[in-house]
Design a protein around this motif. Structure first.
Motif, mmCIF file in Angstrom:
data_model
loop_
_atom_site.group_PDB
_atom_site.id
_atom_site.type_symbol
_atom_site.label_atom_id
_atom_site.label_comp_id
_atom_site.label_asym_id
_atom_site.label_seq_id
_atom_site.Cartn_x
_atom_site.Cartn_y
_atom_site.Cartn_z
ATOM 1 N N ALA A 1 1.231 7.451 2.671
ATOM 2 C CA ALA A 1 1.890 6.933 1.327
ATOM 3 C C ALA A 1 1.106 7.865 0.183
ATOM 4 C CB ALA A 1 1.100 5.334 1.248
ATOM 5 N N ASP A 2 0.061 8.346 0.369
ATOM 6 C CA ASP A 2 -0.307 9.453 -0.707
ATOM 7 C C ASP A 2 0.729 10.646 -1.045
ATOM 8 O OD1 ASP A 2 -2.056 7.538 -1.785
ATOM 9 O OD2 ASP A 2 -3.710 8.414 -0.721
ATOM 10 N N PHE B 1 7.950 10.951 -3.173
ATOM 11 C CA PHE B 1 9.377 10.418 -3.632
ATOM 12 C C PHE B 1 8.941 8.735 -3.305
ATOM 13 C CE2 PHE B 1 10.689 14.345 -1.511
ATOM 14 C CZ PHE B 1 11.039 15.032 -2.397
ATOM 15 N N ASN B 2 7.824 8.564 -3.209
ATOM 16 C CA ASN B 2 7.264 6.920 -3.321
ATOM 17 C C ASN B 2 8.000 6.121 -2.207
ATOM 18 O OD1 ASN B 2 5.700 7.705 -5.274
ATOM 19 N ND2 ASN B 2 7.095 7.020 -6.840
ATOM 20 N N LEU C 1 7.021 5.558 0.636
ATOM 21 C CA LEU C 1 6.012 4.845 1.436
ATOM 22 C C LEU C 1 4.915 4.072 0.746
ATOM 23 C CD1 LEU C 1 5.281 7.473 4.051
ATOM 24 C CD2 LEU C 1 6.805 5.657 4.367
ATOM 25 N N ALA C 2 4.621 2.929 1.201
ATOM 26 C CA ALA C 2 3.577 2.033 0.328
ATOM 27 C C ALA C 2 3.065 1.038 1.268
ATOM 28 C CB ALA C 2 4.299 1.403 -0.805
ATOM 29 N N ILE C 3 1.751 0.758 0.906
ATOM 30 C CA ILE C 3 1.049 -0.142 1.929
ATOM 31 C C ILE C 3 1.074 -1.388 1.281
ATOM 32 C CG2 ILE C 3 -1.251 -1.036 2.899
ATOM 33 C CD1 ILE C 3 -2.091 1.995 2.978
ATOM 34 N N ILE C 4 2.012 -2.391 1.781
ATOM 35 C CA ILE C 4 2.076 -3.541 1.148
ATOM 36 C C ILE C 4 1.221 -4.588 2.166
ATOM 37 C CG2 ILE C 4 4.082 -5.355 0.390
ATOM 38 C CD1 ILE C 4 4.011 -2.884 -1.157
ATOM 39 N N ILE C 5 0.175 -5.171 1.373
ATOM 40 C CA ILE C 5 -0.488 -5.942 2.330
ATOM 41 C C ILE C 5 -1.044 -5.317 3.302
ATOM 42 C CG2 ILE C 5 -0.926 -8.540 2.817
ATOM 43 C CD1 ILE C 5 1.350 -9.019 1.040
ATOM 44 N N ARG D 1 5.095 0.167 4.478
ATOM 45 C CA ARG D 1 6.531 -0.158 4.530
ATOM 46 C C ARG D 1 7.402 1.052 4.275
ATOM 47 N NH1 ARG D 1 8.474 -5.743 1.902
ATOM 48 N NH2 ARG D 1 10.171 -4.615 1.904
ATOM 49 N N PHE E 1 10.467 2.513 2.622
ATOM 50 C CA PHE E 1 11.504 2.245 1.715
ATOM 51 C C PHE E 1 12.659 3.377 2.004
ATOM 52 C CE2 PHE E 1 7.818 0.361 0.143
ATOM 53 C CZ PHE E 1 8.470 -1.260 -0.193
ATOM 54 N N LEU F 1 14.505 5.822 -0.430
ATOM 55 C CA LEU F 1 14.008 6.729 -1.570
ATOM 56 C C LEU F 1 13.602 7.934 -0.569
ATOM 57 C CD1 LEU F 1 11.545 4.268 -3.436
ATOM 58 C CD2 LEU F 1 13.613 5.491 -4.268
ATOM 59 N N HIS G 1 2.154 7.090 -11.402
ATOM 60 C CA HIS G 1 3.469 7.296 -10.952
ATOM 61 C C HIS G 1 4.304 7.270 -12.142
ATOM 62 C CE1 HIS G 1 2.050 7.079 -6.591
ATOM 63 N NE2 HIS G 1 1.170 6.352 -6.977
ATOM 64 N N ASN H 1 7.432 9.661 -12.141
ATOM 65 C CA ASN H 1 8.166 9.815 -10.914
ATOM 66 C C ASN H 1 9.638 8.987 -11.383
ATOM 67 O OD1 ASN H 1 5.736 8.981 -8.448
ATOM 68 N ND2 ASN H 1 5.599 10.442 -10.168
ATOM 69 N N HIS I 1 11.896 7.942 -9.273
ATOM 70 C CA HIS I 1 11.999 6.816 -8.561
ATOM 71 C C HIS I 1 11.009 6.003 -7.849
ATOM 72 C CE1 HIS I 1 16.378 7.783 -8.553
ATOM 73 N NE2 HIS I 1 16.261 8.992 -8.268
ATOM 74 N N GLY I 2 10.992 4.995 -7.521
ATOM 75 C CA GLY I 2 9.918 4.058 -6.364
ATOM 76 C C GLY I 2 8.814 3.860 -7.193
ATOM 77 N N ILE J 1 7.771 0.126 -6.583
ATOM 78 C CA ILE J 1 7.173 -0.092 -5.186
ATOM 79 C C ILE J 1 5.461 0.420 -5.309
ATOM 80 C CG2 ILE J 1 7.093 1.148 -2.838
ATOM 81 C CD1 ILE J 1 10.018 1.414 -3.222
ATOM 82 N N LYS J 2 5.350 1.548 -5.907
ATOM 83 C CA LYS J 2 4.179 2.185 -6.062
ATOM 84 C C LYS J 2 2.916 1.036 -6.972
ATOM 85 C CE LYS J 2 3.520 5.374 -3.532
ATOM 86 N NZ LYS J 2 2.986 5.320 -2.106
ATOM 87 N N ALA K 1 3.564 -2.058 -7.351
ATOM 88 C CA ALA K 1 3.146 -3.186 -6.539
ATOM 89 C C ALA K 1 2.106 -2.939 -5.361
ATOM 90 C CB ALA K 1 4.352 -3.823 -5.590
ATOM 91 N N GLU K 2 2.155 -1.727 -4.855
ATOM 92 C CA GLU K 2 1.218 -1.286 -3.778
ATOM 93 C C GLU K 2 -0.215 -1.318 -4.407
ATOM 94 O OE1 GLU K 2 1.205 2.976 -2.684
ATOM 95 O OE2 GLU K 2 0.735 2.364 -0.748
ATOM 96 N N LEU L 1 -1.389 -4.675 -5.156
ATOM 97 C CA LEU L 1 -2.029 -5.310 -3.801
ATOM 98 C C LEU L 1 -3.346 -4.755 -3.343
ATOM 99 C CD1 LEU L 1 1.553 -5.753 -2.124
ATOM 100 C CD2 LEU L 1 0.081 -7.744 -3.007
#
Ligand code: SF4
Ligand code: SF4
Lengths: 275, 109
Positions: free
Chosen positions: A72-73, A77-78, A80-84, A88, A90, A93, B43, B46, B48-49, B52-53, B55-56, B59
């Protein structure tokens, strides 16, 4: 010669100019790079060959994943993200760079193919017509545009490129190997604003430019700008109800003797052969 | 309880950003420890996205509450069920935290 037709915003007559210009140039190819809202094939009707455009999208093995966050880091292009408690993806993107797979320390990432859209080709009265269409829900059509441009590299005839509106990445992709940029604008304050936006972009890429004024009126706002920046106004298409109607019916206006001369004049100025 | 607030500048005296994902900074406040820290929004630029970032980020800090006048659809979708969003007053971060703890802020729906 490869002529890119641009406008700062949709609905300024960019496709209208592109289609008719391509039509009056002998054997010119028409590329519809406006993959979010392709309209070119409304004019160039014909049987099409359709090809899927696929990309590689990462899939995460959640059992193997340690949630280290490296992927994710890494993803600029953002996508990938750790959601809980899960990484995940996306996929809309994702630019399929393959990097996340390489940085994952536990090899929890593999790839699958995903269709992002199609490329359609057809032949119309000697004109090669190539267009792309992005699937709804995708966020970027850059890959499809790159693919269209790639296919068109072998074309020896003149090429007219109907670019996406605006000044984003997809426009840059569309104009990258163009010899000339034709900027379509309407003579209003908004029209001027949008024109300036695309003009700046073409200057960053050091492209030769010319302007077409669509729905020309007594407002000389675009002409004044062109003069101050030393850009040639190649054509002014006056506001004409009948012309508007022909166009909105998906007809090629240049088929009509009454309107053909506009586009021939434009083609002449662009130093290309006419039909 | 952890509160995340999008801010214009750093620290508890900052005003609240009109945007969440496009805020310059995030102020993260731990009500138990009574400690607040300012994080740069990495971010921000950025294309796009960003939702998402963001929210990440929320969390990752295990936040329970966001105080922000607005929140993007994408962020909200990912945060729903985990985080509640409250509408800030016109004042600085410190005053907003106080108002929130006193039950004076309304929830954004
Ligand atoms: S392939 Fe590249 S763009 Fe796609 S998620 Fe992985 S790092 Fe991001
Ligand atoms: S890099 Fe690999 S292990 Fe780390 S979070 Fe991503 S998928 Fe999981």
């Amino acid at each position: 010669m490869r002529i890119a037709v641009l406008s700062g915003k949709g609905g300024t007559g960019k496709t209208f100019i592109s289609v008719n210009l391509a039509y009056v140039i002998k054997n010119a190819a028409y590329l519809d790079c406006d993959v979010e809202e392709p309209n070119g094939d409304l004019y160039f009707k014909g049987d099409k060959i359709v090809k899927q455009v696929d990309v590689d999208i990462p899939v995460i093995d959640h059992d193997a994943c340690t949630l280290c966050g490296k992927c994710a880091d890494f993803c600029r292009f953002n996508a990938l993200a750790i959601i809980i408690d899960k990484v995940r993806v996306f996929s809309s993107l994702c630019h399929s760079c393959g990097g996340c797979k390489l940085v994952c320390p536990v090899s929890a990432i593999t790839e699958v193919k995903k269709s992002i859209g199609t490329i359609k080709e057809t032949e119309f009265e000697g004109h090669r017509v190539i267009g792309g269409e992005m699937n709804i829900k995708e966020e970027t059509g850059v890959k499809i545009i790159d693919e269209i441009i790639e296919i068109s590299k072998d074309i020896l005839e003149d090429v007219v490129i109907d670019c996406p509106p605006g000044n984003g990445c997809s426009v840059m992709g569309s104009i990258k190997n163009a010899d000339y940029c034709l900027l379509v604008a309407e003579p209003t304050i908004f029209g001027l604003h949008n024109l300036k936006m695309v003009y700046e972009l073409t200057q960053v890429f050091e492209k030769k430019v010319g302007i077409v004024i669509n729905k020309a009126s007594q407002h000389k706002i675009i002409n004044d700008f062109a003069e101050s920046e030393n850009i040639e106004v190649l054509l002014e298409v006056p506001f004409d109800k009948e012309l508007g109607l022909i166009n909105s019916n998906g007809e090629i206006a240049a088929k009509d003797m009454k309107y053909k001369h506009f586009f021939e004049k434009l083609a002449d100025k662009l130093l290309v052969r006419k039909v | 309880m952890i509160i995340v607030i999008p801010t214009k500048t750093s620290g508890e005296k900052s005003f609240i950003s009109e945007n969440f994902g496009r805020a310059n900074y995030f102020y993260v406040y731990d009500t138990q420890k009574q400690i607040g820290e300012t994080y740069i929004n990495e971010h921000l630029d950025n294309p796009h996205g960003v939702g998402i970032k963001t929210a990440e980020f929320v969390l990752k800090h295990k936040a329970d509450i966001i105080i922000s006048p607005r929140i993007g659809e994408k962020s909200m979708e990912l945060l729903r069920g985990n985080v509640k969003v409250f509408i800030p007053n016109d004042s600085i971060v410190k005053e907003n935290i106080k108002d929130f703890l006193d039950g004076n802020l309304k929830e954004l729906i």
